[in-house]
Motif scaffolding. Structure first.
Motif, PDB file in Angstrom:
ATOM      1  N   ARG A  21       0.825  -1.208   0.000  1.00  0.00           N
ATOM      2  CA  ARG A  21       0.000   0.000   0.000  1.00  0.00           C
ATOM      3  C   ARG A  21       0.856   1.254   0.000  1.00  0.00           C
ATOM      4  N   PHE A  22       2.098   1.162   0.476  1.00  0.00           N
ATOM      5  CA  PHE A  22       2.948   2.327   0.662  1.00  0.00           C
ATOM      6  C   PHE A  22       4.192   2.340  -0.227  1.00  0.00           C
ATOM      7  N   VAL A  23       4.718   1.160  -0.566  1.00  0.00           N
ATOM      8  CA  VAL A  23       5.990   1.071  -1.285  1.00  0.00           C
ATOM      9  C   VAL A  23       5.906   0.026  -2.388  1.00  0.00           C
ATOM     10  N   ASP A  24       6.832   0.105  -3.327  1.00  0.00           N
ATOM     11  CA  ASP A  24       7.024  -0.950  -4.318  1.00  0.00           C
ATOM     12  C   ASP A  24       8.154  -1.825  -3.798  1.00  0.00           C
ATOM     13  N   ILE A  25       7.878  -3.100  -3.576  1.00  0.00           N
ATOM     14  CA  ILE A  25       8.866  -4.021  -3.015  1.00  0.00           C
ATOM     15  C   ILE A  25       9.620  -4.685  -4.147  1.00  0.00           C
ATOM     16  N   LYS A  26      10.928  -4.650  -4.054  1.00  0.00           N
ATOM     17  CA  LYS A  26      11.813  -5.238  -5.058  1.00  0.00           C
ATOM     18  C   LYS A  26      12.367  -6.547  -4.502  1.00  0.00           C
ATOM     19  N   GLY A  27      11.855  -7.678  -4.935  1.00  0.00           N
ATOM     20  CA  GLY A  27      12.338  -8.981  -4.475  1.00  0.00           C
ATOM     21  C   GLY A  27      11.724  -9.395  -3.145  1.00  0.00           C
ATOM     22  N   GLY A  28      12.265 -10.452  -2.564  1.00  0.00           N
ATOM     23  CA  GLY A  28      11.762 -10.970  -1.301  1.00  0.00           C
ATOM     24  C   GLY A  28      12.528 -10.413  -0.119  1.00  0.00           C
ATOM     25  N   GLY A  29      12.024 -10.699   1.067  1.00  0.00           N
ATOM     26  CA  GLY A  29      12.676 -10.262   2.284  1.00  0.00           C
ATOM     27  C   GLY A  29      13.840 -11.170   2.639  1.00  0.00           C
ATOM     28  N   PRO A  62       5.514   4.785   4.754  1.00  0.00           N
ATOM     29  CA  PRO A  62       4.788   3.780   5.541  1.00  0.00           C
ATOM     30  C   PRO A  62       4.856   4.132   7.023  1.00  0.00           C
ATOM     31  N   PRO A  63       3.892   3.655   7.808  1.00  0.00           N
ATOM     32  CA  PRO A  63       3.894   3.968   9.242  1.00  0.00           C
ATOM     33  C   PRO A  63       5.061   3.284   9.947  1.00  0.00           C
ATOM     34  N   ALA A  64       5.692   4.009  10.870  1.00  0.00           N
ATOM     35  CA  ALA A  64       6.821   3.453  11.609  1.00  0.00           C
ATOM     36  C   ALA A  64       6.358   2.354  12.558  1.00  0.00           C
ATOM     37  N   LEU A  65       5.198   2.507  13.139  1.00  0.00           N
ATOM     38  CA  LEU A  65       4.586   1.486  13.992  1.00  0.00           C
ATOM     39  C   LEU A  65       3.310   1.025  13.312  1.00  0.00           C
ATOM     40  N   PHE A  66       3.075  -0.265  13.276  1.00  0.00           N
ATOM     41  CA  PHE A  66       1.915  -0.768  12.556  1.00  0.00           C
ATOM     42  C   PHE A  66       1.451  -2.074  13.178  1.00  0.00           C
ATOM     43  N   SER A  67       0.252  -2.502  12.784  1.00  0.00           N
ATOM     44  CA  SER A  67      -0.303  -3.787  13.205  1.00  0.00           C
ATOM     45  C   SER A  67      -0.794  -4.524  11.974  1.00  0.00           C
ATOM     46  N   ILE A  68      -0.527  -5.815  11.951  1.00  0.00           N
ATOM     47  CA  ILE A  68      -1.081  -6.716  10.943  1.00  0.00           C
ATOM     48  C   ILE A  68      -1.886  -7.727  11.725  1.00  0.00           C
ATOM     49  N   GLY A  69      -3.213  -7.573  11.702  1.00  0.00           N
ATOM     50  CA  GLY A  69      -4.048  -8.358  12.609  1.00  0.00           C
ATOM     51  C   GLY A  69      -3.742  -7.899  14.020  1.00  0.00           C
ATOM     52  N   SER A  70      -3.452  -8.833  14.914  1.00  0.00           N
ATOM     53  CA  SER A  70      -3.085  -8.479  16.285  1.00  0.00           C
ATOM     54  C   SER A  70      -1.576  -8.427  16.460  1.00  0.00           C
ATOM     55  N   ASN A  71      -0.824  -8.589  15.393  1.00  0.00           N
ATOM     56  CA  ASN A  71       0.635  -8.620  15.455  1.00  0.00           C
ATOM     57  C   ASN A  71       1.208  -7.246  15.190  1.00  0.00           C
ATOM     58  N   ARG A  72       1.955  -6.738  16.165  1.00  0.00           N
ATOM     59  CA  ARG A  72       2.542  -5.407  16.049  1.00  0.00           C
ATOM     60  C   ARG A  72       3.958  -5.480  15.512  1.00  0.00           C
TER      61      ARG A  72
END
Length: 146
Positions: A21-29, A62-72
């Motif tokens: 939603r915020f960045v274009d990701i180049k490759g995997g993590g 992108p937000p510096a602090l975020f939640s994905i579901g209940s995972n911060r």
């Protein structure tokens, strides 16, 4: 960009969906391993910030602090915008913030208990559903076995 999830079992696919939603990701993590050969839940992603001429500076941060579901989690990257964690305004820190912010819609001036906006998924950002039933959420083995 370095992403640190407090729960290391969050799937990388969910992190990618959230940050697209915020960045274009180049490759995997890439999992970052410490000097003792342990993984602490940090991943490094190569990204390019998306542009938006209507925001200050021309980039969507992108937000510096975020939640994905209940995972911060939190993230750091070079050139990261310095903003207050509470209201996302510049010039002060969260401890000094007097603005009331809604955790549900990220709006200002009201709390989550008084929010009248529709529920929004914190994974994909779309209204009308929550993280638990997000259609973009990758299926897990446990979910497929039900």
């Amino acid at each position: 960009m370095i992403v640190h999830m407090f729960n290391p079992f969050v799937q990388e696919a969910e992190i990618v969906i959230f940050f697209k939603r915020f960045v274009d990701i180049k490759g995997g993590g890439v999992k970052l391993i410490d000097s003792r050969n342990y993984w602490s839940g940090k991943r490094r992603f190569m990204v390019r910030l998306k542009t938006n001429k209507s925001v200050e500076g021309g980039f969507i941060h992108p937000p510096a602090l975020f939640s994905i579901g209940s995972n911060r989690g939190f993230l750091v990257y070079p050139g990261q915008s310095r903003v207050g964690r509470n209201c996302a305004a510049r010039g002060h820190v969260a401890a000094e913030c007097t603005v009331i912010c809604c955790r549900r819609c990220c709006g200002l001036g009201h709390k989550a208990g008084q929010c009248s906006k529709p529920l929004t998924c914190n994974l994909c950002g779309e209204a009308g559903h929550l993280y638990s039933i997000c259609p973009q959420r990758p299926r897990s083995y446990a979910g497929a076995a039900q």
